[in-house]
Design an enzyme around this catalytic site. Sequence first.
Site, short mmCIF file in Angstrom:
data_model
loop_
_atom_site.label_atom_id
_atom_site.label_comp_id
_atom_site.label_asym_id
_atom_site.label_seq_id
_atom_site.Cartn_x
_atom_site.Cartn_y
_atom_site.Cartn_z
N GLY A 166 -12.06 17.11 19.08
CA GLY A 166 -13.44 17.56 19.30
C GLY A 166 -13.81 17.50 20.78
N LYS A 206 -0.63 24.76 9.30
CA LYS A 206 -0.59 23.31 9.06
C LYS A 206 0.81 22.74 9.32
CE LYS A 206 -1.67 19.29 7.39
NZ LYS A 206 -2.49 18.39 8.23
N CYS A 264 2.10 14.04 16.48
CA CYS A 264 1.14 13.64 15.45
C CYS A 264 0.93 12.13 15.51
CB CYS A 264 1.62 14.03 14.06
SG CYS A 264 0.45 13.49 12.78
N GLY A 274 -2.31 12.49 8.00
CA GLY A 274 -0.93 12.06 7.73
C GLY A 274 -0.04 13.17 7.23
#
Lengths: 309, 278
Positions: free
Chosen positions: A223, A51, A136, A78
């Site tokens: 995805g 992560k 991100c 976030g």
Amino acid sequence: MSPDLTVQLAPKHEHGLLLANPVMTASGTFGYGTEYRQVFDVQKLGAIVCKGTTLEPREGNPQPRLFETASGVINSIGLQNIGVKTLIREKAPIWADWQVPVIVNIAGDTVDEYARLAKELDGVAGISGIEVNISCPNVKAGGSAFGAEPDSAAEVTKAVKAATSLPVLVKLTPNTGDITKVATAVAEAGADAISLINSVKGMAIDIIERRPATGNITGGLSGPAIKPLALALVYEVAGAVELPVIGCGGITNSADALEFIMAGASAVQVGSATFSNPHASLDVLEGIEQFMEKEGIESLKEIIGVGRG
Amino acid sequence: MATGRVTILTKPPETLIIASAPVISNTEVMPGTRLLWLEASGVAPSASPGQFLMVYCGRDTLLRRPLSVHRVDGDRLALLFTVVGKGTRWLSQRKAGDAVDIFGPLGSGFTINPDSKNLLLVAGGIGIAPLRFLADVALKEGKKVTLIAGARSAASLLPVSPPQAFFNEGGLPSNIHVVNATDDGSEGFKGLATDLIPAYADGADQLFACGPAPMYRTMAQMPELKGKPVQISLEIMMGCGMGVCYGCTIKTGSGLKQVCKDGPVFSLEDIVWEELEI
């Protein structure tokens, strides 16, 4: 004889980063690797990317954080995470006993934060590499802002390289003008490998509530919906840099992974497919192995980039 | 510390199962709500009340759907679900002989204290799903169970009676007491399930509730529940079901929690209702 699946992810690095196979987990979809030990033997994977980690713990974005779309999911997490100190104290000692390399994904608000993160992780037993997250889409400062421009991407890469002796992967965002310029800049700044893509900025609106469907207004789409887009970008970047490229984006099965490899990726990351199929990464690995055996391919190197046309 | 003793590090057991579970039956037990019985030998025996499964719901969905374990009978388990979208619609169409891909059992469920004698269960609508399993287990443990079941109308109330196995094992039917409440008064008390809580809370050693968020908000305000141990089950969109994606994070009195891993069962007083965005 079973085929040779090994991959050298950091050929320019003095110690290198040798993976037993090309299948990695994508940051943010596999926790700290420890969780999935309850499901399968995670040490069979090529590498685990944990992560996204920041200097201090982060609470992340308001709910809702997930919204399912056609063949995809928008996330607005976030970067909720435990922070680098807790990671070093609680997770790294577990990883130190593992055969599988663990790569820590790092994210900062400033160049200095990236450098400090890299320095904190340097020399910690159990950590085999760093993946620099300049991509991100869900944080206000930093994040994909660094990855959108070649200069800032290079600056972060340089700072991280200077702060650590670990192999450094840089993860790129698709939300930029010409991704090959960012990739080239990152390569020149000393990156050992490039991973792409992070999720694609996306949005959905709840028409009954008349507001965005995720708490941070926009989110990151992942995805199968993004796979063709990711594949094209991997193709372009693999043609623009000499470094190993790690393909990521919508990989659900081994055929998807092989497409990325044939587009020029040396390794792949399995992301949100794990949510649908917790075994997905292992299934991808087994499928690649079976494909190679069936096709008489002795080494993975034989097929990297062979589908570029 | 060099004691000379050898520590054997065992590989963590792979306790979470992904199983292709054959469908035994799939019936509409109430309008829009179905009871799906599955053959799930690897999963059913290890499930406990309040836990859930991540259920694959067809190719048009990317994420699995979290569904509470509704009943367990040996190697079989039942899910009770309302058809609300494409995933549950797909699931509603599975027939006996088909297989459903399940992953679990997941989450931290209800805890019955050994010294509790009287349990009060409060179900709002489909919230009966995990509470039925809890009632079955509690009765087996010799607890007295009062179930307040609330629904829109009589048609949406699930008939609750103990299974034959309960009687076979010498269970006392007098240990279960069901009180129905309907919005339209077509069955039992006319009003909300929560309206009845004050009348029953006094004799309860523990309360367990499952229903929509407004029900919990009402309960959080009740003076009759102050200081009472109340466990509630939260429902939220989930990604992974096991605490890695941080999609289902909520704020609680004891910090950030992931509904899938730390819950779905929480203590009522632990939830920060002003901050809960679900």
